[in-house]
Design an enzyme around this catalytic site. Structure first.
Site, PDB file in Angstrom:
ATOM      1  CB  SER A 279     -54.359   0.288  14.328  1.00  0.00           C
ATOM      2  OG  SER A 279     -53.986   0.616  15.650  1.00  0.00           O
TER       3      SER A 279
ATOM      4  CE  LYS B 295     -43.166  13.367  33.950  1.00  0.00           C
ATOM      5  NZ  LYS B 295     -44.324  13.992  33.299  1.00  0.00           N
TER       6      LYS B 295
END
Length: 346
Positions: A172, A224
């Site tokens: 990763s 948001k």
């Protein structure tokens, strides 16, 4: 009795005053030192360390007479090396291999130190030199490992030859860093790949609702907040969250693909992992082998120097760090256990 008490009180006042003065002085000195750079650059030549160990092993099997003769020979060799090294070095001997280490956690906490080490090297490394990074990381936060990878890109942009050695894992975010090197070498069972993005969070909205607990979530901006732990999640929020994950994954693939164009990025960017002996076949790495074997080989051609920036910490900082590291280590083990769950194949 009164005179004795008066004298004792005066003595006690003097002791307290002196203690206060000493405390103030210590605080001022500590504050002044706090402004100083408490870091120390540790450099070691691995060629000399290896030679010293090999000599000790040879001496251990000799009797007293031959040991004495060998010691004289070693001293003579050292003197000849010092005498001839400045002018008679060939091109290979002039080359230096600089070795850095990066052991990553979830937050890639070693990045600031790693950045300073690279800054120091960029001022001295020559065109014939090489930088070797011994990398170990299961990955972590996207922005943290993006910054760590950007430090390796600084070497790339300066046209410095770089090699990443992976003995255990570079998955990763760890692989995001590794792909920045000119060459990647990994041990046969090192874990590589995991080119994907994952996010998970609990949601206890139903538990709160069952107990008549309301959670108010106020935002300005449509997206948001997409998914929350406490509030009720919407299908629109889930779709946006997944879109963000896909976008991050595309950026990840683009970043790796730019640095390793020979890769079939769509084939390897599935979130899967490969072991070193497999990864060399699909182009994730360039060769199979351990970092120790590689550095041993390079010692026959160049000086190999380890570089590490060590930070000195005060007592209070060490105590606070020990407590925080205990908690973080526990979380790290949980994270690694979850990540490693995907590495165990049947």
């Amino acid at each position: 009795m009164k005179e004795w008490l008066a004298e004792y009180g005066m003595f006690l006042a003097q002791v307290v005053t002196l203690a206060l003065i000493v405390a103030v002085l210590i605080a001022l000195i500590g504050k002044a030192r706090g402004r100083e750079d408490h870091s120390r650059l540790r450099i070691e030549e691995l060629n000399k360390r290896l030679r010293g160990r090999q000599r000790r092993l040879r001496l251990s099997g000799m009797d007293r007479k031959h040991r004495k003769m060998a010691l004289k020979r070693f001293k003579k060799e050292d003197k000849n090396e010092v005498r001839t090294s400045p002018d008679s070095e060939d091109e290979h001997q002039k080359q230096t291999v600089w070795v850095l280490d990066f052991k990553g956690d979830i937050k890639a906490s070693a990045t600031p130190q790693f950045s300073e080490e690279i800054s120091a090297l960029l001022g001295v490394v020559s065109e014939s030199d090489e930088v070797v990074l011994r990398l170990e990381s299961p990955g972590g936060l996207v922005h943290a490992y993006g910054l760590a990878a950007a430090q390796l890109d600084r070497l790339r942009e300066a046209n410095v030859t770089t090699t990443v050695c992976v003995d255990k894992v570079a998955a990763s975010g760890g692989y995001l860093m590794a792909c920045c090197a000119d060459r990647i070498r990994a041990a046969p069972f090192a874990v590589l790949g995991s080119i994907g993005v994952v996010a998970q969070l609990p949601n206890i909205h139903r538990l709160l609702k069952k107990n008549d607990i309301d959670v108010e979530l106020l935002t300005a901006g449509r997206y948001k907040r997409t998914l929350t732990v406490l509030g009720e999640n919407t299908e629109e929020g889930r779709e946006k969250f997944l879109d963000d994950l896909e976008n991050t994954h595309e950026l990840f693939k683009h970043y790796v693909g730019e640095r390793r164009p020979q890769l079939d990025i769509e084939a390897v960017a599935t979130g899967e992992i490969w072991y070193g002996s497999e990864a060399v076949k699909n182009g994730l790495i360039d060769e199979v082998g351990t970092s120790e074997a590689y550095l041993l080989e390079r010692m026959t051609q160049a000086r190999v120097m380890t570089v590490a920036l060590e930070k000195k910490r005060g007592l209070a900082e060490r105590m606070g760090l020990a407590a925080s590291m205990g908690v973080e280590h526990g979380l790290q083990r949980v994270y690694e256990a979850l990540e490693a769950g995907g590495w165990q194949r049947r």
